[in-house]
Design an enzyme around this catalytic site. Structure first.
Site, mmCIF file in Angstrom:
data_model
loop_
_atom_site.group_PDB
_atom_site.id
_atom_site.type_symbol
_atom_site.label_atom_id
_atom_site.label_comp_id
_atom_site.label_asym_id
_atom_site.label_seq_id
_atom_site.Cartn_x
_atom_site.Cartn_y
_atom_site.Cartn_z
ATOM 1 N N ASP A 72 -10.379 6.770 30.582
ATOM 2 C CA ASP A 72 -11.218 7.384 29.693
ATOM 3 C C ASP A 72 -11.711 6.059 28.550
ATOM 4 O O ASP A 72 -12.752 5.984 28.301
ATOM 5 C CB ASP A 72 -10.568 8.386 29.003
ATOM 6 C CG ASP A 72 -9.972 9.513 29.691
ATOM 7 O OD1 ASP A 72 -10.704 10.263 30.590
ATOM 8 O OD2 ASP A 72 -8.745 9.439 29.843
ATOM 9 N N HIS A 85 -5.835 13.803 28.386
ATOM 10 C CA HIS A 85 -6.742 13.210 29.661
ATOM 11 C C HIS A 85 -7.464 14.609 30.143
ATOM 12 O O HIS A 85 -7.239 15.075 31.165
ATOM 13 C CB HIS A 85 -6.076 12.567 30.687
ATOM 14 C CG HIS A 85 -6.970 12.116 31.867
ATOM 15 N ND1 HIS A 85 -8.264 11.385 31.712
ATOM 16 C CD2 HIS A 85 -7.150 12.934 33.291
ATOM 17 C CE1 HIS A 85 -8.799 11.499 33.012
ATOM 18 N NE2 HIS A 85 -8.097 12.267 33.700
#
Ligand SMILES: NC(=O)c1ccc[n+]([C@@H]2O[C@H](COP(=O)([O-])OP(=O)(O)OC[C@H]3O[C@@H](n4cnc5c(N)ncnc54)[C@H](O)[C@@H]3O)[C@@H](O)[C@H]2O)c1
Ligand SMILES: O=C(O)C[C@H](O)C(=O)O
Length: 328
Positions: free
Chosen positions: A159, A187
């Site tokens: 990410d 996440h």
């Protein structure tokens, strides 16, 4: 040349495994002077495929590859390991709720946590990649009472890297011009990619982009990137996930650059008002193999709401798996 270290990879015959093992053996993760012995774990039906991967690893004649162990026995896989990358996980099937996925993965990450507890080096560094990564890391940690809880981390580096790439493209700069990117939380699509502290070529990132782009384009694009890759490829991200796993472990082993930080899913110590214990994405600096949360960042109302939302999701996930924790 240094003495070899042992690196375990689970789900070694899978997509990410195939993109990961060769780069570890090439020295991308721990550096060009660090030999490695690869410990590869798979489920029994995947052992023939794993043998093919081992044959290919051997055929690369990597100078740094000092040995291989390929097994379906978790106790063999984690014996004396210095690093463990827990990639293998149960993917979400049709009609499966998040709760079912957490339960199915509890059956994997509970025993793996126990095996790490019983067999790994006492300073083993564990990275959980298999989804839901943060809560799987918590399950493993809670089944390893003899290890330091801070040995267990989850991957939000993909990410982080996605956020660097989006901001670089928007500002016409290279991702290496960007510093102090932060991914807070889980996440998952509740993660909060935060640009308030990021700089591009030394200038505040938010002075270079419109607030509307930040809120309505950047944040959702980073949050939804995994789904976009699945839609485009028909399979979840593999090479970029493997690359992020390499980055996470390299930063942990070799440290962060002066004046910069990275994002890691780590056990919350309550910093920034987050529930203690959940595995939460934080900005960290790393020195001598120890990570430390970057403290003192100013958090405005916009950020607060998003940081709390992803904390709430992690607390709910934790409540759903507490029965899988080893009895204290
Ligand atoms: N955290 C992240 O940023 C991120 C990014 C991409 C993918 N992922 C996740 O990583 C995981 C793996 O992805 P993939 O594309 O490699 O999947 P894959 O299905 O190609 O491979 C997974 C492998 O794990 C193996 N496996 C299953 N249970 C196991 C067990 N108990 N022990 C050892 N091995 C086991 C399977 O046999 C398979 O070979 C998935 O959960 C995926 O959602 C996470
Ligand atoms: O989003 C997914 O389900 C896959 C993975 O976690 C990703 O971020 O690419």
């Amino acid at each position: 040349m240094k003495a070899p270290v042992r690196v375990a990879v689970t789900g070694a015959a899978g997509q990410i495994g195939y993109a990961l093992l060769f780069r570890i053996a090439a020295g991308d993760m721990l550096g060009p002077d660090q030999p490695v012995i690869l410990h590869m774990l798979e489920i029994t039906p995947a052992l023939p495929t794993l043998q093919g991967v081992v044959m290919e690893l051997n055929d690369c004649a990597f100078p740094l590859l000092a040995g291989t162990v390929a097994t379906d026995d978790v106790n063999v896989a984690f014996k004396d390991v210095d690093y463990a990358l827990l990639v293998g996980a149960r993917p979400r099937g049709p009609g499966m709720e998040r709760k079912d996925l957490l339960e199915a993965n509890g059956a994997i990450f509970g025993p793996q946590g126990k095996a790490l507890n019983d067999h790994a080096k006492r300073d083993v560094r564990v990275l959980v990649v298999g989804n839901p990564a943060n809560t799987n890391a918590l399950i493993a940690q809670q089944n390893a009472p003899d290890l330091d809880p801070n040995c267990f981390t989850a991957m939000v580096r993909l990410d982080h890297n996605r956020a660097l790439s989006q901001l670089a493209e928007k500002t016409g700069k290279h991702n290496t011009d960007i510093k102090q990117m932060t991914i807070w939380g889980n996440h998952s699509s509740t993660q909060y990619p935060d640009l308030h502290h990021a700089t591009v070529d030394g200038k505040p990132a938010l002075s270079l982009v419109e607030q509307s782009w930040y809120e309505s384009d950047f944040i959702p694009t980073v949050q939804q990137r995994g789904a976009a890759i699945i839609k485009a490829r028909g399979a979840s991200s593999a090479a970029s996930a493997a690359s992020a796993a390499i980055d996470h472990m390299r930063s942990w082993a070799l440290g962060t650059a002066e004046g910069d930080w990275v994002s890691m899913g780590i056990p919350s110590d309550g910093s920034y008002g987050i529930a203690p214990g959940v595995i939460y994405g934080y900005p960290v600096t790393i020195k001598n193999g120890k990570y430390a949360i970057v403290q003192g960042l100013e958090i405005n109302d916009f950020s607060r709401a998003r940081m709390d939302a992803t904390d709430k999701e992690l607390r709910e996930e934790r409540a759903g798996v507490e029965h899988l924790f080893a009895k204290k």
